[in-house]
Design a protein around this motif. Structure first.
Motif, PDB file in Angstrom:
ATOM      1  N   ILE A 306      27.318 -34.666-117.605  1.00  0.00           N
ATOM      2  CA  ILE A 306      27.108 -35.663-116.546  1.00  0.00           C
ATOM      3  C   ILE A 306      27.374 -35.030-115.174  1.00  0.00           C
ATOM      4  N   GLY A 307      28.482 -34.321-115.077  1.00  0.00           N
ATOM      5  CA  GLY A 307      28.850 -33.712-113.796  1.00  0.00           C
ATOM      6  C   GLY A 307      27.795 -32.719-113.333  1.00  0.00           C
ATOM      7  N   SER A 308      27.342 -31.881-114.247  1.00  0.00           N
ATOM      8  CA  SER A 308      26.345 -30.880-113.860  1.00  0.00           C
ATOM      9  C   SER A 308      25.039 -31.539-113.437  1.00  0.00           C
ATOM     10  N   ALA A 309      24.651 -32.590-114.139  1.00  0.00           N
ATOM     11  CA  ALA A 309      23.421 -33.297-113.748  1.00  0.00           C
ATOM     12  C   ALA A 309      23.601 -33.924-112.360  1.00  0.00           C
ATOM     13  N   GLY A 310      24.794 -34.466-112.096  1.00  0.00           N
ATOM     14  CA  GLY A 310      25.071 -35.050-110.784  1.00  0.00           C
ATOM     15  C   GLY A 310      25.009 -33.999-109.681  1.00  0.00           C
ATOM     16  N   LEU A 311      25.587 -32.853-109.980  1.00  0.00           N
ATOM     17  CA  LEU A 311      25.573 -31.762-109.001  1.00  0.00           C
ATOM     18  C   LEU A 311      24.131 -31.315-108.704  1.00  0.00           C
ATOM     19  N   MET A 312      23.310 -31.278-109.735  1.00  0.00           N
ATOM     20  CA  MET A 312      21.906 -30.899-109.551  1.00  0.00           C
ATOM     21  C   MET A 312      21.207 -31.902-108.638  1.00  0.00           C
ATOM     22  N   ARG A 313      21.505 -33.163-108.849  1.00  0.00           N
ATOM     23  CA  ARG A 313      20.899 -34.197-108.001  1.00  0.00           C
ATOM     24  C   ARG A 313      21.327 -34.013-106.536  1.00  0.00           C
ATOM     25  N   ALA A 344       9.732 -29.244-105.752  1.00  0.00           N
ATOM     26  CA  ALA A 344       9.236 -30.084-106.854  1.00  0.00           C
ATOM     27  C   ALA A 344       9.834 -29.632-108.181  1.00  0.00           C
ATOM     28  N   ASP A 345       9.985 -28.320-108.318  1.00  0.00           N
ATOM     29  CA  ASP A 345      10.555 -27.772-109.552  1.00  0.00           C
ATOM     30  C   ASP A 345      12.027 -28.182-109.700  1.00  0.00           C
ATOM     31  N   LEU A 346      12.747 -28.209-108.581  1.00  0.00           N
ATOM     32  CA  LEU A 346      14.150 -28.656-108.623  1.00  0.00           C
ATOM     33  C   LEU A 346      14.211 -30.128-109.032  1.00  0.00           C
ATOM     34  N   VAL A 347      13.329 -30.923-108.463  1.00  0.00           N
ATOM     35  CA  VAL A 347      13.296 -32.351-108.816  1.00  0.00           C
ATOM     36  C   VAL A 347      13.035 -32.498-110.318  1.00  0.00           C
ATOM     37  N   LEU A 348      12.086 -31.714-110.817  1.00  0.00           N
ATOM     38  CA  LEU A 348      11.711 -31.804-112.233  1.00  0.00           C
ATOM     39  C   LEU A 348      12.898 -31.441-113.129  1.00  0.00           C
ATOM     40  N   ALA A 392      22.722 -25.762-114.099  1.00  0.00           N
ATOM     41  CA  ALA A 392      23.252 -26.225-112.812  1.00  0.00           C
ATOM     42  C   ALA A 392      23.481 -25.086-111.801  1.00  0.00           C
ATOM     43  N   PRO A 393      24.160 -23.985-112.182  1.00  0.00           N
ATOM     44  CA  PRO A 393      24.384 -22.948-111.154  1.00  0.00           C
ATOM     45  C   PRO A 393      23.081 -22.364-110.617  1.00  0.00           C
ATOM     46  N   HIS A 417      29.529 -26.637-103.756  1.00  0.00           N
ATOM     47  CA  HIS A 417      28.888 -27.000-105.037  1.00  0.00           C
ATOM     48  C   HIS A 417      28.527 -25.750-105.839  1.00  0.00           C
ATOM     49  N   TYR A 418      28.179 -24.678-105.119  1.00  0.00           N
ATOM     50  CA  TYR A 418      27.820 -23.447-105.833  1.00  0.00           C
ATOM     51  C   TYR A 418      29.042 -22.854-106.537  1.00  0.00           C
ATOM     52  N   ARG A 419      30.190 -22.949-105.878  1.00  0.00           N
ATOM     53  CA  ARG A 419      31.413 -22.442-106.529  1.00  0.00           C
ATOM     54  C   ARG A 419      31.776 -23.297-107.736  1.00  0.00           C
TER      55      ARG A 419
END
Ligand SMILES: Cc1cc2nc3c(=O)[nH]c(=O)nc-3n(C[C@H](O)[C@H](O)[C@H](O)COP(=O)(O)OP(=O)(O)OC[C@H]3O[C@@H](n4cnc5c(N)ncnc54)[C@H](O)[C@@H]3O)c2cc1C
Length: 547
Positions: A306-313, A344-348, A392-393, A417-419
């Motif tokens: 969940i956290g990694s998906a949130g960070l990606m968003r 677009a790729d990041l969104v996907l 995520a990273p 966020h990257y760290r």
């Protein structure tokens, strides 16, 4: 007239305005749709409420809580051992807001309503975007509940305070507090993955309680009110509840040696501790410690995803915002064809991560009611923990690059966020451990294999690439001799196929088709920004836009 009187050095222009406050739920279309799809839509009012707080006040607090790291106060002014942690006020406010909205306990408060874990996953998804460090104690306090239920007495004593929507940071015996948080201690110097190698000793006392002597090498949230810890008892490795304060009102003999100097995760305190005869209560049977604590671990693994998906968003939102305002070579970055492909790729990728994560949350939610969902939760948690946390990273780094140099400096929260981004892949079982766990589940619990393939079969006929991958995956386990060495490749392909199946059945049709073409057919490179020219880039950008 001097030259400096004739000319100013420059005018500041083409800089991007601050992102500003936003509602992290209302503005996230993929999250809203996934919550509804997976049965958490009834909690919309609570999610909208928290979305505003997380995307507003908490964003500022997250900056402050990470700028001012927690500090260990091992002794008081008179030389007495106190083992306290000093946090910045922003940390406490983040904890208060998270607990007030139930990031740790919404699922247990609404346990009778299907979808409660889905709604709670959305709360965690949003909290993580504002501050990841406070998510550590919130996660552990959420995840500990099923393991504590092994002991009715312990559950009666601890659960009311663990599931309270209050925050009480006072260092007092748990019984004197309005609300509690908990942590976990498994990892020792000689091994974290192989917890059976734990050397901490537990000696049973005449009254049936235990005293523990040993150490833990990673012990996060050392200001918690209690921890589940593993130690060797006479009957083998056993799970214990170790409170911060003993029942007689004395401090428990848990000595914090030092705080870890971590790459990221700065608002959270992680420590090394020693137990000098620390008082503890057994949870579950002697010798069954790993099985008992695994009930907690499976939920913390869900939270990693969940956290990694949130960070990606959050990273994607920042990249889109920057590209919307920044101009280069006569156009906004958002109008540059190659940058559009990257974004677009990041969104996907983010949408697929969100969709899978919420699907796994539904399986966890339904596991007590439905054996197939229980089997899916078992295998899909390992798949998702591996794949979403691995992505995520890479995604956060690509989002940083969209900001150019601005993405690499501390004023941009992307540096933070990257760290943070690699951590979810490491703790609670590193990548290899997840992949081996997938193999173990497939080999020992055939119902997990059935549940997994049932998910793919539910999407049969919707996409030729997924249909073909389904057939190939059916044979992936055939060559038993090479299974272990292929475990990562197997887990990756299984995760991608599961993401495709979830998107095809419930997500946006264009997104799903683009995902299958790029991630299954191979119409994509190793880096982001390699979607095919006919990919629905416009539609992806529109979905990703915070609206
Ligand atoms: C910031 C932070 C906070 C943490 N907080 C806590 C906490 O609160 N409580 C707690 O108990 N732990 C905590 N941990 C510890 C974390 O869970 C462990 O670091 C992790 O489980 C790995 O254990 P290890 O460090 O001993 O690495 P090892 O077990 O030595 O593993 C090293 C590498 O070897 C790989 N590996 C191991 N076995 C195999 C195998 N059979 N085949 C292939 N590869 C293998 C692993 O995947 C990993 O990549 C924390 C860690 C961090 C970084």
């Amino acid at each position: 007239m001097s030259i400096s009187e004739r000319f100013s050095t420059h005018e500041v222009e083409n800089q991007v305005p601050p992102l500003g406050a936003s509602n992290l739920f209302v503005t996230d279309r993929a999250l809203r749709e996934a919550v509804t799809r997976e049965g958490g839509g009834w909690a919309e009012a609570a999610l909208v409420d928290f979305g505003a707080v997380a995307g507003g006040e908490m964003m500022e607090l997250g900056v402050a809580a990470n700028r001012h790291k927690p500090a260990l106060q091992a002794y008081d002014a008179t030389g007495h051992r106190v083992d306290e942690i000093e946090f910045h006020p922003a940390y406490h406010r983040l904890m208060q807001l998270g607990m007030q909205h139930g990031v740790h306990a919404f699922a247990w408060r609404h346990a009778e309503t299907p979808g409660a874990h889905v709604a709670r996953a959305a709360l965690m998804f949003m909290h993580y975007q504002a501050d990841s460090g406070t998510c550590c104690p919130l996660t552990m306090s959420y995840a500990v509940v099923p393991a504590l239920r092994h002991d009715a007495g312990v559950a009666a004593e601890w659960l009311p305070r663990l599931t309270s929507f209050d925050y009480d940071p006072r260092s007092l015996p748990a019984g004197a507090k309005r609300a509690c948080t908990m942590g976990m201690g498994m990892t020792e110097k000689q091994g974290g993955s192989d917890v059976r190698a734990n050397s901490t000793r537990a000696l049973r006392q005449a009254d049936g309680r235990y005293e523990l002597v040993g150490h833990k090498w990673f012990f996060s949230a050392p200001m918690s009110d209690g921890w589940l810890v593993l130690a060797q008892a006479e009957g083998g490795i056993t799970c214990f509840l170790m409170p911060r304060w003993r029942p007689d009102g004395a401090r428990n003999a848990i000595r914090i040696q030092r705080l870890k100097d971590k790459l990221g995760d700065w608002s959270n305190a992680s420590s090394e501790v020693e137990f000098e005869g620390a008082w503890a209560t057994r949870i579950g049977e002697e010798g069954r410690g790993v099985a008992t604590i695994l009930e907690m671990v499976s939920l913390t693994r869900l939270d990693c995803m969940i956290g990694s998906a949130g960070l990606m968003r959050q990273a994607t939102v920042q990249a889109l915002h920057h590209a919307t305002h920044r101009r280069a070579f006569g156009k906004r970055l958002l109008e540059q064809p190659l940058m559009r492909n990257v974004l677009a790729d990041l969104v996907l990728e983010g949408e697929a991560a969100t969709a899978l994560t919420l699907r796994v949350a539904r399986a966890v939610d339904a596991r007590a009611r439905d054996p197939r969902e229980a089997a899916l939760a078992r295998i899909a948690t390992a798949l998702g923990k591996y794949w979403v946390c691995k992505r995520a990273p890479v995604l956060v780094n690509e989002a940083q690059e969209c900001l150019g140099g601005a993405g690499y400096v501390e004023e941009s929260t992307l540096a933070r966020h990257y760290r943070q981004a690699p951590l979810n892949s490491i703790w609670e079982g590193c990548g290899n451990i997840q992949c081996l766990d997938v193999l173990r589940a497939l080999a020992r619990e055939p119902e997990t294999r059935d549940a997994y393939f049932a998910e793919l079969d539910a999407a049969r006929g919707l996409d030729a690439d997924l249909d073909a991958e389904r057939v190939r995956l059916g044979h992936v386990l055939d060559d038993r001799a090479t299974l272990e060495v292929r475990a990562r490749r197997i887990a990756e392909r299984m995760a991608l196929a599961l993401q495709a199946s979830v998107l095809l059945r419930g997500g946006d049709a264009e997104v799903a088709a683009a995902f299958c073409a790029s991630r299954l057919r191979g119409d994509h490179g190793a880096a982001f920004g390699t979607l095919a020219p006919d990919a629905p880039i416009e539609a992806l950008l529109a979905r990703g836009a915070a609206a």
